[in-house]
Design a protein around this motif. Structure first.
Motif, short mmCIF file in Angstrom:
data_model
loop_
_atom_site.label_atom_id
_atom_site.label_comp_id
_atom_site.label_asym_id
_atom_site.label_seq_id
_atom_site.Cartn_x
_atom_site.Cartn_y
_atom_site.Cartn_z
N LEU A 69 0.86 -1.19 0.00
CA LEU A 69 0.00 0.00 0.00
C LEU A 69 0.89 1.24 0.00
CD1 LEU A 69 -2.93 1.09 0.23
CD2 LEU A 69 -2.58 1.18 2.71
N THR A 70 0.83 2.01 -1.08
CA THR A 70 1.59 3.26 -1.12
C THR A 70 0.63 4.42 -0.92
OG1 THR A 70 1.43 3.26 -3.55
CG2 THR A 70 3.42 2.35 -2.58
N VAL A 71 1.07 5.37 -0.12
CA VAL A 71 0.20 6.47 0.30
C VAL A 71 0.75 7.79 -0.23
CG1 VAL A 71 -0.74 7.73 2.27
CG2 VAL A 71 -0.46 5.23 2.40
N GLY A 72 -0.11 8.60 -0.81
CA GLY A 72 0.34 9.93 -1.19
C GLY A 72 -0.47 10.56 -2.31
N ASP A 73 -0.99 11.76 -2.05
CA ASP A 73 -1.69 12.52 -3.09
C ASP A 73 -0.77 12.79 -4.28
OD1 ASP A 73 -3.87 12.63 -1.39
OD2 ASP A 73 -3.44 14.65 -0.67
N GLU A 74 0.53 12.98 -3.99
CA GLU A 74 1.46 13.33 -5.05
C GLU A 74 1.67 12.19 -6.04
OE1 GLU A 74 3.96 11.76 -1.59
OE2 GLU A 74 2.06 12.80 -1.94
N ILE A 75 1.50 10.96 -5.58
CA ILE A 75 1.62 9.81 -6.49
C ILE A 75 0.40 9.76 -7.41
CG2 ILE A 75 1.83 7.31 -6.66
CD1 ILE A 75 3.14 7.32 -3.92
N LEU A 76 -0.77 9.93 -6.81
CA LEU A 76 -2.01 9.89 -7.59
C LEU A 76 -2.10 11.04 -8.59
CD1 LEU A 76 -4.41 8.93 -4.69
CD2 LEU A 76 -3.82 7.48 -6.64
N ALA A 77 -1.47 12.17 -8.27
CA ALA A 77 -1.49 13.31 -9.18
C ALA A 77 -0.45 13.19 -10.28
CB ALA A 77 -1.26 14.60 -8.39
N ALA A 121 -6.65 -9.00 7.28
CA ALA A 121 -7.45 -10.22 7.45
C ALA A 121 -7.23 -11.20 6.30
CB ALA A 121 -8.93 -9.87 7.53
N GLN A 122 -6.65 -10.73 5.19
CA GLN A 122 -6.50 -11.56 4.00
C GLN A 122 -5.07 -12.04 3.78
OE1 GLN A 122 -8.45 -10.15 0.34
NE2 GLN A 122 -9.20 -8.42 1.51
N PHE A 123 -4.07 -11.24 4.15
CA PHE A 123 -2.70 -11.52 3.76
C PHE A 123 -1.78 -11.69 4.96
CE2 PHE A 123 -4.54 -8.53 0.55
CZ PHE A 123 -4.88 -9.51 -0.36
N ASP A 124 -0.64 -12.30 4.73
CA ASP A 124 0.32 -12.54 5.81
C ASP A 124 0.94 -11.26 6.33
OD1 ASP A 124 0.16 -15.45 5.77
OD2 ASP A 124 1.12 -15.30 3.81
N ALA A 125 1.14 -10.30 5.44
CA ALA A 125 1.72 -9.01 5.84
C ALA A 125 1.28 -7.95 4.85
CB ALA A 125 3.24 -9.08 5.89
N VAL A 126 1.24 -6.70 5.34
CA VAL A 126 0.96 -5.55 4.49
C VAL A 126 2.10 -4.56 4.68
CG1 VAL A 126 -0.63 -3.68 3.95
CG2 VAL A 126 -1.52 -5.87 4.79
N VAL A 127 2.68 -4.12 3.59
CA VAL A 127 3.75 -3.13 3.64
C VAL A 127 3.19 -1.79 3.19
CG1 VAL A 127 6.00 -2.45 2.72
CG2 VAL A 127 5.54 -4.85 3.22
N VAL A 128 3.36 -0.78 4.03
CA VAL A 128 2.85 0.56 3.75
C VAL A 128 4.02 1.52 3.61
CG1 VAL A 128 1.27 2.38 4.49
CG2 VAL A 128 0.88 0.02 5.22
N THR A 129 3.99 2.36 2.58
CA THR A 129 5.02 3.39 2.45
C THR A 129 4.36 4.74 2.24
OG1 THR A 129 5.25 3.26 0.03
CG2 THR A 129 6.56 1.73 1.33
N GLY A 130 4.98 5.77 2.84
CA GLY A 130 4.53 7.14 2.62
C GLY A 130 3.66 7.67 3.73
N GLY A 131 3.65 9.00 3.85
CA GLY A 131 2.78 9.66 4.82
C GLY A 131 3.31 9.70 6.23
N LEU A 132 4.65 9.62 6.40
CA LEU A 132 5.25 9.75 7.73
C LEU A 132 5.91 11.12 7.84
CD1 LEU A 132 6.99 6.27 8.19
CD2 LEU A 132 4.59 6.90 8.48
N GLY A 133 5.86 11.71 9.02
CA GLY A 133 6.49 13.01 9.21
C GLY A 133 5.65 13.91 10.09
#
Length: 244
Positions: A6-14, A58-70
């Protein structure tokens, strides 16, 4: 092991920046035998991030999230992770010590920082706060820590920071998936029967990835190394391959 990214960021979507983090992480995980089952980008929306994490954990063994820290208003990822696992945010002592040391080192490296930016205010408490009970992941090349909790791995969005943090926990990811790659100058349309036979007879997944001006790539994937090797050998005999 099945993992979602899961990658997080308005700047990626834009389209302001490329989502190189997802590509890099997917490659690293795949090389370790992990099956990457989802890649999704969402905006800096606390509720949506939390909702996605509740569904995916609930579905996967792990979820990796990047972005939105600070420390800026759009940095909502940590709060969303806390919401998803049902805990409060709390200052982590180990993270706090590391953040303070990083700030001190930065100020020593740039002694005129306070003079140039008199309004500079780095909130140590905010930067060092992670979901209560989470394991902190210290940021060796930046400021904001990541964390691990409930199968969720949280990394910064800055690529250099994300890569260093992943490397620190890479051994926690693994799986039995193996793959082989072949290259051919034959057009994709001429390979349909061979690819179908390899898939059906050896119980593997076979992907064809055309590339204009370059040899086409064939990727053989499975959890049985012997089956993958046998399918690869069979394709070498029935498809004209080239070296690359």
């Amino acid at each position: 092991m099945q993992v979602a990214l899961l990658t997080v960021g308005d700047e990626i979507l834009a389209g302001d920046i490329e989502n190189t983090n997802a590509t890099w992480l997917a490659r690293q995980l795949t090389e370790r035998g992990v099956t990457v089952t989802r890649i999704l980008t969402v905006p800096d929306d606390r509720g949506l991030i939390a909702e996605t994490l509740r569904d995916w954990t609930a579905q996967f063994d792990a979820v990796v999230v990047t972005g939105g820290l600070g420390g800026t208003p759009d940095d909502v990822t940590m709060d969303a992770v806390a919401d998803a696992v049902g805990v409060e945010m709390a200052v982590n002592d180990e993270a706090k010590t590391d953040v303070e040391a990083t700030i001190a080192a930065y100020r020593e490296q740039y002694p005129d920082l306070a003079e140039r930016y008199p309004d500079l205010d780095l909130d140590v408490t905010q930067h060092a706060s992670i979901p209560a009970g989470a394991r902190p992941l210290l940021n060796t090349v930046g400021l904001s820590p990541g964390c691990v909790i409930g199968g969720v791995y949280v990394f910064p969005g800055i690529p250099e920071e994300m890569k260093a943090m992943f490397d620190a926990v890479a051994e926690e990811f693994g799986g039995s998936v193996v793959s082989e790659t072949l290259y051919t100058d034959a057009p994709e349309g001429a390979l349909t029967e061979q690819l179908r036979t390899a898939r059906d007879e050896f119980g593997v997944a076979v992907g064809s990835y055309p590339s204009r001006g370059e040899p086409n790539r064939l990727k053989i994937v499975g959890e049985d190394a012997e089956a993958v090797a046998a399918a690869t050998a069979w394709l070498r005999e029935h498809v004209e391959t080239v070296d690359r």
